[in-house]
Scaffold this motif. Structure first.
Motif, PDB file in Angstrom:
ATOM      1  N   ASN A 166       0.832  -1.196   0.000  1.00  0.00           N
ATOM      2  CA  ASN A 166       0.000   0.000   0.000  1.00  0.00           C
ATOM      3  C   ASN A 166       0.868   1.248   0.000  1.00  0.00           C
ATOM      4  N   SER A 167       0.254   2.366  -0.336  1.00  0.00           N
ATOM      5  CA  SER A 167       0.939   3.664  -0.331  1.00  0.00           C
ATOM      6  C   SER A 167       2.243   3.605  -1.109  1.00  0.00           C
ATOM      7  N   LEU A 168       2.175   3.057  -2.290  1.00  0.00           N
ATOM      8  CA  LEU A 168       3.379   2.852  -3.090  1.00  0.00           C
ATOM      9  C   LEU A 168       3.965   4.175  -3.577  1.00  0.00           C
ATOM     10  N   THR A 169       5.281   4.213  -3.649  1.00  0.00           N
ATOM     11  CA  THR A 169       6.022   5.374  -4.132  1.00  0.00           C
ATOM     12  C   THR A 169       6.931   4.943  -5.273  1.00  0.00           C
ATOM     13  N   PRO A 170       7.437   5.897  -6.062  1.00  0.00           N
ATOM     14  CA  PRO A 170       8.375   5.521  -7.134  1.00  0.00           C
ATOM     15  C   PRO A 170       9.593   4.755  -6.642  1.00  0.00           C
ATOM     16  N   GLU A 171       9.983   4.964  -5.389  1.00  0.00           N
ATOM     17  CA  GLU A 171      11.131   4.249  -4.835  1.00  0.00           C
ATOM     18  C   GLU A 171      10.862   2.763  -4.653  1.00  0.00           C
ATOM     19  N   ASP A 172       9.603   2.349  -4.741  1.00  0.00           N
ATOM     20  CA  ASP A 172       9.254   0.939  -4.656  1.00  0.00           C
ATOM     21  C   ASP A 172       9.380   0.230  -6.003  1.00  0.00           C
ATOM     22  N   THR A 173       9.660   0.967  -7.065  1.00  0.00           N
ATOM     23  CA  THR A 173       9.798   0.368  -8.386  1.00  0.00           C
ATOM     24  C   THR A 173      10.979  -0.592  -8.407  1.00  0.00           C
ATOM     25  N   ALA A 174      10.724  -1.828  -8.802  1.00  0.00           N
ATOM     26  CA  ALA A 174      11.757  -2.860  -8.811  1.00  0.00           C
ATOM     27  C   ALA A 174      11.155  -4.152  -9.338  1.00  0.00           C
ATOM     28  N   VAL A 175      12.024  -5.108  -9.614  1.00  0.00           N
ATOM     29  CA  VAL A 175      11.585  -6.477  -9.807  1.00  0.00           C
ATOM     30  C   VAL A 175      11.531  -7.128  -8.433  1.00  0.00           C
ATOM     31  N   TYR A 176      10.402  -7.725  -8.115  1.00  0.00           N
ATOM     32  CA  TYR A 176      10.193  -8.351  -6.817  1.00  0.00           C
ATOM     33  C   TYR A 176      10.307  -9.861  -6.954  1.00  0.00           C
ATOM     34  N   TYR A 177      11.080 -10.465  -6.068  1.00  0.00           N
ATOM     35  CA  TYR A 177      11.320 -11.892  -6.063  1.00  0.00           C
ATOM     36  C   TYR A 177      10.859 -12.501  -4.750  1.00  0.00           C
ATOM     37  N   CYS A 178      10.338 -13.714  -4.811  1.00  0.00           N
ATOM     38  CA  CYS A 178      10.157 -14.482  -3.595  1.00  0.00           C
ATOM     39  C   CYS A 178      11.163 -15.621  -3.580  1.00  0.00           C
ATOM     40  N   ALA A 179      11.504 -16.053  -2.389  1.00  0.00           N
ATOM     41  CA  ALA A 179      12.507 -17.090  -2.218  1.00  0.00           C
ATOM     42  C   ALA A 179      12.203 -17.891  -0.967  1.00  0.00           C
ATOM     43  N   ALA A 180      12.703 -19.114  -0.924  1.00  0.00           N
ATOM     44  CA  ALA A 180      12.440 -20.020   0.183  1.00  0.00           C
ATOM     45  C   ALA A 180      13.724 -20.386   0.904  1.00  0.00           C
ATOM     46  N   SER A 181      13.626 -20.467   2.211  1.00  0.00           N
ATOM     47  CA  SER A 181      14.727 -20.874   3.062  1.00  0.00           C
ATOM     48  C   SER A 181      14.286 -22.037   3.942  1.00  0.00           C
ATOM     49  N   THR A 182      15.226 -22.889   4.304  1.00  0.00           N
ATOM     50  CA  THR A 182      14.897 -24.027   5.155  1.00  0.00           C
ATOM     51  C   THR A 182      14.670 -23.630   6.606  1.00  0.00           C
ATOM     52  N   TYR A 183      14.941 -22.383   6.933  1.00  0.00           N
ATOM     53  CA  TYR A 183      14.732 -21.922   8.296  1.00  0.00           C
ATOM     54  C   TYR A 183      14.413 -20.438   8.295  1.00  0.00           C
ATOM     55  N   TYR A 184      13.823 -19.989   9.387  1.00  0.00           N
ATOM     56  CA  TYR A 184      13.513 -18.577   9.573  1.00  0.00           C
ATOM     57  C   TYR A 184      14.536 -17.992  10.530  1.00  0.00           C
ATOM     58  N   SER A 185      15.307 -17.041  10.040  1.00  0.00           N
ATOM     59  CA  SER A 185      16.383 -16.455  10.830  1.00  0.00           C
ATOM     60  C   SER A 185      15.981 -15.180  11.544  1.00  0.00           C
ATOM     61  N   GLY A 186      14.877 -14.575  11.128  1.00  0.00           N
ATOM     62  CA  GLY A 186      14.483 -13.286  11.674  1.00  0.00           C
ATOM     63  C   GLY A 186      15.095 -12.104  10.952  1.00  0.00           C
ATOM     64  N   THR A 187      15.945 -12.381   9.967  1.00  0.00           N
ATOM     65  CA  THR A 187      16.532 -11.340   9.138  1.00  0.00           C
ATOM     66  C   THR A 187      16.318 -11.691   7.672  1.00  0.00           C
ATOM     67  N   ILE A 188      16.339 -10.679   6.816  1.00  0.00           N
ATOM     68  CA  ILE A 188      16.111 -10.873   5.387  1.00  0.00           C
ATOM     69  C   ILE A 188      17.466 -10.805   4.703  1.00  0.00           C
ATOM     70  N   ASP A 189      18.111 -11.945   4.603  1.00  0.00           N
ATOM     71  CA  ASP A 189      19.444 -12.059   4.019  1.00  0.00           C
ATOM     72  C   ASP A 189      19.353 -13.009   2.836  1.00  0.00           C
ATOM     73  N   GLN A 190      19.554 -12.505   1.622  1.00  0.00           N
ATOM     74  CA  GLN A 190      19.366 -13.310   0.427  1.00  0.00           C
ATOM     75  C   GLN A 190      20.301 -14.505   0.355  1.00  0.00           C
ATOM     76  N   ARG A 191      21.421 -14.430   1.046  1.00  0.00           N
ATOM     77  CA  ARG A 191      22.372 -15.535   1.028  1.00  0.00           C
ATOM     78  C   ARG A 191      21.826 -16.779   1.710  1.00  0.00           C
ATOM     79  N   ARG A 192      20.790 -16.639   2.491  1.00  0.00           N
ATOM     80  CA  ARG A 192      20.212 -17.754   3.224  1.00  0.00           C
ATOM     81  C   ARG A 192      19.056 -18.426   2.491  1.00  0.00           C
ATOM     82  N   TYR A 193      18.725 -17.962   1.292  1.00  0.00           N
ATOM     83  CA  TYR A 193      17.591 -18.485   0.549  1.00  0.00           C
ATOM     84  C   TYR A 193      18.076 -19.297  -0.645  1.00  0.00           C
ATOM     85  N   ALA A 194      17.686 -20.558  -0.682  1.00  0.00           N
ATOM     86  CA  ALA A 194      18.198 -21.485  -1.679  1.00  0.00           C
ATOM     87  C   ALA A 194      17.360 -21.551  -2.945  1.00  0.00           C
TER      88      ALA A 194
END
Length: 122
Positions: free
Chosen positions: A82-110
């Motif tokens: 909601n309340s989108l701004t031009p700064e939100d423009t991007a390609v959006y990806y979803c990814a899966a990890s075998t565990y939830y670390s509590g942080t959003i670190d792309q290196r942890r998503y296989a």
């Protein structure tokens, strides 16, 4: 191996809303993260959700505007934006990890989807 497909991207005006969906190939309790990458910029974490949906995390830039949720019976995770701004423009990806670390670190998503384009412009 888990496969993921994003959908729901498109062109919206500033202040508008979009709901992205991430559908995975089978019932899964993997943690799911949303990431985005704008042209010329590094990919950044947006949000993540634990396997049963009980815990979530958001980047400071989207807190209060984006909401992540999941329905494992439908093999789907959503990102309500909601309340989108031009700064939100991007390609959006979803990814899966075998565990939830509590942080959003792309290196942890296989496992990664191919992305969906979100463009916020008047």
């Amino acid at each position: 191996q888990l496969q993921l497909v994003e959908s729901g991207g498109g062109l919206v005006q500033p202040g508008g809303s979009l709901r992205l969906s991430c559908t995975y190939s089978r019932v899964s309790y993997y943690a799911i993260g949303w990431f985005r990458q704008a042209p010329g910029k590094e990919r950044e974490g947006v949000s993540c959700i634990s396997g049963n949906g009980g815990r979530t995390e958001y980047a400071d830039s989207v807190k209060g505007r984006f909401t992540i949720s999941r329905d494992n019976t439908k093999n789907t995770v959503h990102l309500q934006m909601n309340s989108l701004t031009p700064e939100d423009t991007a390609v959006y990806y979803c990814a899966a990890s075998t565990y939830y670390s509590g942080t959003i670190d792309q290196r942890r998503y296989a496992y990664w989807g191919q992305g969906t384009q979100v463009t916020v412009s008047s």
